[in-house]
Design a protein around this motif. Structure first.
Motif, PDB file in Angstrom:
ATOM      1  N   LEU A  32       0.842  -1.190   0.000  1.00 31.99           N
ATOM      2  CA  LEU A  32       0.000   0.000   0.000  1.00 31.99           C
ATOM      3  C   LEU A  32       0.876   1.237   0.000  1.00 31.99           C
ATOM      4  O   LEU A  32       1.720   1.398   0.883  1.00 31.99           O
ATOM      5  N   ASN A  33       0.676   2.099  -0.977  1.00 33.10           N
ATOM      6  CA  ASN A  33       1.388   3.375  -1.043  1.00 33.10           C
ATOM      7  C   ASN A  33       0.346   4.484  -0.968  1.00 33.10           C
ATOM      8  O   ASN A  33      -0.295   4.827  -1.973  1.00 33.10           O
ATOM      9  N   LYS A  34       0.158   5.037   0.220  1.00 35.57           N
ATOM     10  CA  LYS A  34      -0.887   6.030   0.420  1.00 35.57           C
ATOM     11  C   LYS A  34      -0.542   7.368  -0.237  1.00 35.57           C
ATOM     12  O   LYS A  34      -1.429   8.151  -0.543  1.00 35.57           O
ATOM     13  N   THR A  35       0.733   7.606  -0.435  1.00 39.40           N
ATOM     14  CA  THR A  35       1.158   8.876  -1.028  1.00 39.40           C
ATOM     15  C   THR A  35       0.587   9.043  -2.431  1.00 39.40           C
ATOM     16  O   THR A  35       0.139  10.127  -2.809  1.00 39.40           O
ATOM     17  N   VAL A  36       0.604   7.949  -3.186  1.00 39.70           N
ATOM     18  CA  VAL A  36       0.111   8.010  -4.556  1.00 39.70           C
ATOM     19  C   VAL A  36      -1.186   7.219  -4.722  1.00 39.70           C
ATOM     20  O   VAL A  36      -1.632   6.987  -5.844  1.00 39.70           O
ATOM     21  N   LYS A  37      -1.800   6.793  -3.632  1.00 34.46           N
ATOM     22  CA  LYS A  37      -3.048   6.033  -3.651  1.00 34.46           C
ATOM     23  C   LYS A  37      -2.940   4.815  -4.565  1.00 34.46           C
ATOM     24  O   LYS A  37      -3.727   4.630  -5.508  1.00 34.46           O
ATOM     25  N   HIS A  38      -1.977   3.987  -4.266  1.00 35.27           N
ATOM     26  CA  HIS A  38      -1.680   2.833  -5.101  1.00 35.27           C
ATOM     27  C   HIS A  38      -1.616   1.570  -4.241  1.00 35.27           C
ATOM     28  O   HIS A  38      -1.041   1.576  -3.147  1.00 35.27           O
ATOM     29  N   LEU A  39      -2.196   0.531  -4.778  1.00 39.27           N
ATOM     30  CA  LEU A  39      -2.250  -0.767  -4.107  1.00 39.27           C
ATOM     31  C   LEU A  39      -1.728  -1.810  -5.093  1.00 39.27           C
ATOM     32  O   LEU A  39      -2.050  -1.732  -6.290  1.00 39.27           O
ATOM     33  N   SER A  40      -0.941  -2.754  -4.633  1.00 35.19           N
ATOM     34  CA  SER A  40      -0.497  -3.815  -5.530  1.00 35.19           C
ATOM     35  C   SER A  40      -0.604  -5.169  -4.847  1.00 35.19           C
ATOM     36  O   SER A  40      -0.538  -5.273  -3.617  1.00 35.19           O
ATOM     37  N   LEU A  41      -0.781  -6.175  -5.678  1.00 39.10           N
ATOM     38  CA  LEU A  41      -0.831  -7.559  -5.214  1.00 39.10           C
ATOM     39  C   LEU A  41       0.287  -8.311  -5.914  1.00 39.10           C
ATOM     40  O   LEU A  41       0.358  -8.308  -7.141  1.00 39.10           O
ATOM     41  N   GLN A  42       1.133  -8.922  -5.131  1.00 40.76           N
ATOM     42  CA  GLN A  42       2.219  -9.712  -5.683  1.00 40.76           C
ATOM     43  C   GLN A  42       1.938 -11.180  -5.402  1.00 40.76           C
ATOM     44  O   GLN A  42       1.649 -11.549  -4.264  1.00 40.76           O
ATOM     45  N   ILE A  43       2.018 -11.992  -6.450  1.00 44.90           N
ATOM     46  CA  ILE A  43       1.820 -13.436  -6.312  1.00 44.90           C
ATOM     47  C   ILE A  43       3.142 -14.100  -6.660  1.00 44.90           C
ATOM     48  O   ILE A  43       3.665 -13.931  -7.770  1.00 44.90           O
ATOM     49  N   ALA A  44       3.686 -14.842  -5.730  1.00 42.92           N
ATOM     50  CA  ALA A  44       4.969 -15.510  -5.953  1.00 42.92           C
ATOM     51  C   ALA A  44       4.755 -16.841  -6.665  1.00 42.92           C
ATOM     52  O   ALA A  44       3.763 -17.547  -6.423  1.00 42.92           O
ATOM     53  N   ALA A  45       5.709 -17.156  -7.562  1.00 40.36           N
ATOM     54  CA  ALA A  45       5.703 -18.465  -8.238  1.00 40.36           C
ATOM     55  C   ALA A  45       4.317 -18.778  -8.784  1.00 40.36           C
ATOM     56  O   ALA A  45       3.670 -19.747  -8.376  1.00 40.36           O
ATOM     57  N   THR A  46       3.867 -17.961  -9.719  1.00 38.88           N
ATOM     58  CA  THR A  46       2.504 -18.063 -10.251  1.00 38.88           C
ATOM     59  C   THR A  46       2.223 -19.454 -10.803  1.00 38.88           C
ATOM     60  O   THR A  46       3.045 -20.042 -11.521  1.00 38.88           O
ATOM     61  N   GLN A  47       1.038 -19.952 -10.459  1.00 35.71           N
ATOM     62  CA  GLN A  47       0.611 -21.294 -10.857  1.00 35.71           C
ATOM     63  C   GLN A  47      -0.607 -21.216 -11.765  1.00 35.71           C
ATOM     64  O   GLN A  47      -1.311 -20.204 -11.769  1.00 35.71           O
ATOM     65  N   PRO A  48      -0.904 -22.262 -12.526  1.00 33.97           N
ATOM     66  CA  PRO A  48      -2.098 -22.240 -13.388  1.00 33.97           C
ATOM     67  C   PRO A  48      -3.376 -21.923 -12.615  1.00 33.97           C
ATOM     68  O   PRO A  48      -4.276 -21.270 -13.145  1.00 33.97           O
ATOM     69  N   GLY A  49      -3.465 -22.364 -11.371  1.00 34.92           N
ATOM     70  CA  GLY A  49      -4.648 -22.092 -10.559  1.00 34.92           C
ATOM     71  C   GLY A  49      -4.812 -20.634 -10.169  1.00 34.92           C
ATOM     72  O   GLY A  49      -5.857 -20.248  -9.651  1.00 34.92           O
ATOM     73  N   ASP A  50      -3.799 -19.827 -10.435  1.00 32.40           N
ATOM     74  CA  ASP A  50      -3.901 -18.393 -10.137  1.00 32.40           C
ATOM     75  C   ASP A  50      -4.617 -17.647 -11.257  1.00 32.40           C
ATOM     76  O   ASP A  50      -4.901 -16.448 -11.120  1.00 32.40           O
ATOM     77  N   SER A  51      -4.893 -18.318 -12.340  1.00 31.86           N
ATOM     78  CA  SER A  51      -5.579 -17.693 -13.466  1.00 31.86           C
ATOM     79  C   SER A  51      -6.987 -17.276 -13.043  1.00 31.86           C
ATOM     80  O   SER A  51      -7.794 -18.106 -12.621  1.00 31.86           O
ATOM     81  N   ALA A  52      -7.248 -15.974 -13.097  1.00 32.82           N
ATOM     82  CA  ALA A  52      -8.524 -15.440 -12.602  1.00 32.82           C
ATOM     83  C   ALA A  52      -8.547 -13.940 -12.868  1.00 32.82           C
ATOM     84  O   ALA A  52      -7.590 -13.374 -13.388  1.00 32.82           O
ATOM     85  N   VAL A  53      -9.646 -13.312 -12.486  1.00 30.70           N
ATOM     86  CA  VAL A  53      -9.723 -11.855 -12.466  1.00 30.70           C
ATOM     87  C   VAL A  53      -9.500 -11.402 -11.032  1.00 30.70           C
ATOM     88  O   VAL A  53     -10.074 -11.965 -10.098  1.00 30.70           O
ATOM     89  N   TYR A  54      -8.676 -10.403 -10.862  1.00 35.36           N
ATOM     90  CA  TYR A  54      -8.347  -9.891  -9.533  1.00 35.36           C
ATOM     91  C   TYR A  54      -8.888  -8.468  -9.398  1.00 35.36           C
ATOM     92  O   TYR A  54      -8.631  -7.605 -10.236  1.00 35.36           O
ATOM     93  N   PHE A  55      -9.649  -8.262  -8.316  1.00 31.22           N
ATOM     94  CA  PHE A  55     -10.222  -6.953  -8.027  1.00 31.22           C
ATOM     95  C   PHE A  55      -9.628  -6.397  -6.743  1.00 31.22           C
ATOM     96  O   PHE A  55      -9.541  -7.110  -5.737  1.00 31.22           O
ATOM     97  N   CYS A  56      -9.251  -5.113  -6.786  1.00 27.99           N
ATOM     98  CA  CYS A  56      -8.932  -4.440  -5.538  1.00 27.99           C
ATOM     99  C   CYS A  56     -10.196  -3.732  -5.047  1.00 27.99           C
ATOM    100  O   CYS A  56     -11.110  -3.466  -5.836  1.00 27.99           O
ATOM    101  N   ALA A  57     -10.246  -3.450  -3.770  1.00 28.56           N
ATOM    102  CA  ALA A  57     -11.390  -2.745  -3.207  1.00 28.56           C
ATOM    103  C   ALA A  57     -10.913  -1.857  -2.062  1.00 28.56           C
ATOM    104  O   ALA A  57      -9.971  -2.200  -1.355  1.00 28.56           O
ATOM    105  N   GLU A  58     -11.562  -0.712  -1.906  1.00 31.67           N
ATOM    106  CA  GLU A  58     -11.237   0.205  -0.823  1.00 31.67           C
ATOM    107  C   GLU A  58     -12.497   0.479  -0.014  1.00 31.67           C
ATOM    108  O   GLU A  58     -13.607   0.453  -0.550  1.00 31.67           O
ATOM    109  N   ARG A  59     -12.324   0.773   1.259  1.00 34.40           N
ATOM    110  CA  ARG A  59     -13.452   1.132   2.119  1.00 34.40           C
ATOM    111  C   ARG A  59     -13.267   2.550   2.613  1.00 34.40           C
ATOM    112  O   ARG A  59     -12.377   2.829   3.423  1.00 34.40           O
ATOM    113  N   PRO A  60     -14.093   3.461   2.092  1.00 38.40           N
ATOM    114  CA  PRO A  60     -14.050   4.829   2.624  1.00 38.40           C
ATOM    115  C   PRO A  60     -14.490   4.834   4.074  1.00 38.40           C
ATOM    116  O   PRO A  60     -15.220   3.936   4.503  1.00 38.40           O
ATOM    117  N   PRO A  61     -14.079   5.798   4.852  1.00 38.71           N
ATOM    118  CA  PRO A  61     -14.435   5.814   6.273  1.00 38.71           C
ATOM    119  C   PRO A  61     -15.923   6.030   6.484  1.00 38.71           C
ATOM    120  O   PRO A  61     -16.592   6.665   5.683  1.00 38.71           O
TER     121      PRO A  61
END
Lengths: 112, 110
Positions: free
Chosen positions: A66-95
């Motif tokens: 999480l980089n709050k300075t630039v409002k950026h979120l990333s997901l890192q997946i190590a050693a990607t496998q065939p089962g990781d094939s999917a759509v990935y969504f990020c989500a935020e919760r406003p206060p």
């Protein structure tokens, strides 16, 4: 929002390599962030979350940054496998409420 | 533990026919409930959310309606389906730690 009508961007990664999926969020006051994985024909499933007082959190083979300075979120997946094939969504919760805002999603395609 | 049930899994309906999709939640009380629609290869569009019995908020104008007759029951309806109502419909409930989604209903209007 507008992004719901757009085709999802695709990230192609060689099997065994690391994957990095990026997301820009909209509200600088959001205090909680989540990554979801959606396999074809199924509902999204929780992968990992992070609170705004942290900048990194690790799970099993996944890491969220999480980089709050630039409002950026990333997901890192190590050693990607065939089962990781999917759509990935990020989500935020406003206060102040439980309703969360979903990002546009990224399709992860694993190359053999 | 909390579970969410959504049915049917697939549905093919003719244009102009009515629709009723049901979602129930177990293991929690007074949940916030949501209906989302997802077109093929697209993102999640929030249609309705509910913070309690009889309380429905609509996010986008459309041909659909929602009702919450009981605390843990959320229903998505239409009186007359349009071709554009085809899509993947997802029910979800939330707490402070995120959403749990149902397995979805794939609706095809023909």
């Amino acid at each position: 929002g507008e992004s719901v009508g757009l085709h999802l961007p695709t990230l192609s990664v060689q099997e065994g390599d690391n994957s990095i999926i990026n997301c820009a969020y909209s509200n600088s006051a959001s205090d909680y962030f989540i990554w979801y994985k959606q396999e074809s024909g199924k509902g999204p499933q929780f992968i990992i979350d992070i609170r705004s007082n942290m900048d990194k959190r690790q799970g099993q083979r996944v890491t969220v940054l999480l980089n709050k300075t630039v409002k950026h979120l990333s997901l890192q997946i190590a050693a990607t496998q065939p089962g990781d094939s999917a759509v990935y969504f990020c989500a935020e919760r406003p206060p102040g409420n439980d309703k969360i805002i979903f990002g546009k999603g990224t399709r992860l395609h694993i190359l053999p | 533990s909390q579970t969410i049930h959504q049915w049917p899994a697939t549905l093919v309906q003719p244009v102009g026919s009515p629709l009723s999709l049901e979602c129930t939640v177990e293991g929690t009380s007074n949940p916030n409930l949501y209906w989302y629609r997802q077109a093929a290869g697209r993102g999640l569009q929030l249609l309705f959310y509910s913070v309690g019995i009889g309380q429905i908020s609509s996010e986008v104008p459309q041909n659909l309606s929602a009702s919450r007759p009981q605390d843990r029951q959320f229903i998505l309806s239409s009186k007359k389906l349009l071709l554009s109502d085809s899509g993947f419909y997802l029910c979800a409930w939330s707490d402070r730690y995120g959403y749990t989604f149902g397995s979805g209903t794939r609706l095809t209007v023909v």
